[in-house]
Write an enzyme that holds these catalytic residues in place. Structure first.
Site, PDB file in Angstrom:
ATOM      1  N   VAL A  28       0.782  -1.261  -0.028  1.00  0.00           N
ATOM      2  CA  VAL A  28      -0.156   0.106   0.093  1.00  0.00           C
ATOM      3  C   VAL A  28       1.020   1.304  -0.009  1.00  0.00           C
ATOM      4  CG1 VAL A  28      -1.896   1.184   1.238  1.00  0.00           C
ATOM      5  CG2 VAL A  28      -2.085  -1.363   1.094  1.00  0.00           C
ATOM      6  N   HIS A 201      10.208  10.927  15.507  1.00  0.00           N
ATOM      7  CA  HIS A 201       9.018  11.206  15.212  1.00  0.00           C
ATOM      8  C   HIS A 201       7.967  10.013  15.581  1.00  0.00           C
ATOM      9  CE1 HIS A 201       5.687  10.501  12.652  1.00  0.00           C
ATOM     10  NE2 HIS A 201       5.451  11.941  12.315  1.00  0.00           N
ATOM     11  N   GLU A 205       5.185  10.076  18.461  1.00  0.00           N
ATOM     12  CA  GLU A 205       3.851   9.672  18.171  1.00  0.00           C
ATOM     13  C   GLU A 205       3.331   8.671  19.246  1.00  0.00           C
ATOM     14  OE1 GLU A 205       2.367   6.367  14.988  1.00  0.00           O
ATOM     15  OE2 GLU A 205       3.605   8.016  13.911  1.00  0.00           O
TER      16      GLU A 205
END
Length: 495
Positions: A28, A201, A205
């Site tokens: 994906v 990051h 998160e």
């Protein structure tokens, strides 16, 4: 349907312009990134180890731009103009090394390999050195935004060869998210810097999501609020200083109804949180750097604890707690207090993450620019939030800022939230609702703001049992006391 004929890659438009760039790996994320590139006018060659994925892309999306379908790495390489740039969108780890090993014999000096997966930055450092030593160029780039971001515009964090980045910069900045006319993409630094920043990051998160989960849990358990009522609260919070992608989608997740049961979907989801390792890496590396990223680490531990489902069910029947009750008249006050505690804790999580990046930048000589990192996180990525503009402003005003908590805006915000923050942690402890990220963020704040803490006793204990020495407040040098002997203090460095 495009087909490869006589060893030549099939194209979506006959004898078309040679591809500007290639993508290997069409799951994906890879498929959507390839579509993003093609949609923005760049001819692209695509390859997947399983031909069916390549056929799927060509059948469904070849009309979105100029694609060249390749059914071998040799065809892929032949379809791209020099200097070739090929993005690897394959699973981190051995798969990346395997594809690089297969590609290198097919490439020519100066060609560029771009690892766009979630690779561990030491692996990127190693690959950078190996690839560059053979005359090729390497970019390790973090890409954040999930499948939607990959298609519509992610945040892109490239590191490695600056010269190689200059070759692909027009493509990467075009396909990245755009905020106020600025692309959410910039060169991060040499070697593994890009993947390091993506790792941090992801660590932030983890903390962000854990803080949201603790807010949800505390309000649900103490006030008995339904998923729909909680969705309204998060939607309202998203209109103010907590405005962010994660708060926005929290409201959407809480509103979703399960078709099978007619109840909120969140209420039938098993309470075990999976992970792919980037949060754990952040905590491990922070330990090596000597930087306390307590909010991130507690978020990682909370996921570990969630995985002990069978044990927790048994423990719930054996270990006593307390009755959870909040007077109805205090509902509005508690909701507002949790909002303020969430914002203050979020500030701490980002302050820790940026401090960790500063320490790594100094250790590795990367020259990371925190203001630029905040800028490219404003759009496309999972932690995009309004207050990243405030972080950018803080570093613009003071490029040498040691900790975000010391910037006037964040200092004032945490000061304003401090009473509510303490009330929320106190209430959670009294009622037996675990809030590890809230509590550890507050403990970090209290520890950081103290001019003198209890580490003097720790150092005295270390010197007692291990002669590890200590320093004094009133004179320079290192000292050791013969605690269990005559008790005399001696200097250990000649003073």
């Amino acid at each position: 349907m495009a087909q490869a004929v006589a060893g030549t890659a099939g194209t979506s438009a006959g004898a078309a312009e040679q591809a500007r760039i290639g993508v290997v790996g069409l799951a994906v994320m890879g498929q959507n990134l390839a579509r993003n590139i093609a949609r923005n006018g760049f001819p692209i060659a695509v390859y997947n180890r399983t031909p069916a994925r390549t056929e799927e892309l060509m059948t469904q999306f070849s009309g979105e731009g100029q694609f060249t379908a390749a059914y071998s790495l040799k065809e892929l390489v032949a379809a791209i103009r020099r200097p070739r740039a090929i993005i690897l969108m394959v699973q981190a780890g051995r798969a990346v090394d395997a594809v690089i090993g297969d590609l290198l014999p097919l490439l020519e000096p100066g060609d560029i390999i771009i690892d766009g997966g979630n690779s561990y930055f030491p692996d990127t450092e190693r690959r950078f050195k190996e690839v560059e030593s053979k005359g090729f160029r390497f970019i390790g780039t973090g890409i954040s935004g999930g499948e939607e971001g990959a298609l519509l515009g992610p945040s892109i964090m490239p590191g490695g060869s600056r010269e190689a980045y200059a070759e692909v910069e027009p493509i990467l900045t075009k396909i990245a998210a755009q905020v106020d006319g600025t692309a959410c993409c910039t060169f991060i630094g040499a070697g593994g810097a890009g993947h390091f920043v993506k790792m941090v990051h992801n660590g932030i998160e983890y903390a962000d999501m854990q803080l949201i989960a603790e807010s949800y849990d505390l309000l649900k358990e103490t006030l008995g609020l339904s998923a729909g009522e909680l969705a309204d609260i998060f939607a309202e919070w998203n209109k103010g200083e907590l405005d962010s992608y994660l708060i926005e989608i929290t409201a959407e997740v809480l509103r979703k109804q399960d078709v099978a049961t007619g109840t909120p979907l969140v209420d039938v989801i098993l309470d075990e949180a999976a992970q792919k390792g980037t949060g754990k890496w952040t905590s491990q590396v922070a330990l090596d750097l000597g930087i306390p990223v307590t909010a991130i680490t507690e978020a990682v531990f909370a996921r570990f604890l969630s995985a002990l489902k069978t044990e927790r069910v048994a423990a719930s029947k054996a270990l006593p707690g307390v009755e959870r009750r909040v007077e109805g008249g205090k509902r509005t006050d508690l909701v507002e207090s949790v909002r303020q505690a969430l914002y203050a804790s979020k500030i701490v999580a980002y302050a820790q993450g940026f401090q960790m990046m500063a320490a790594a930048s100094e250790e590795h000589g990367w020259g990371l620019n925190p203001g630029e990192i905040a800028t490219i996180w404003r759009g496309g990525c999972i932690i995009r939030a309004r207050f990243l503009n405030r972080i950018k402003d803080a570093y613009d005003q003071d490029p040498q800022l040691q900790n975000l908590l010391l910037a006037p805006y964040f200092r004032d915000a945490v000061t304003k939230a401090q009473d509510a923050w303490r009330d929320v942690v106190t209430l959670a402890v009294e009622l037996g609702v675990p809030v590890p990220a809230f509590a550890s963020s507050l403990a970090y704040y209290d520890g950081y703001r103290r001019a003198r803490g209890p580490a003097n006793l720790l150092q005295g204990l270390r010197d007692y049992f291990g002669a590890h020495t200590y320093r004094r407040l009133d004179k320079p040098g290192s000292f050791h006391t013969r605690w269990s002997q005559e008790g005399n203090e001696v200097s250990t460095d000649g003073h």
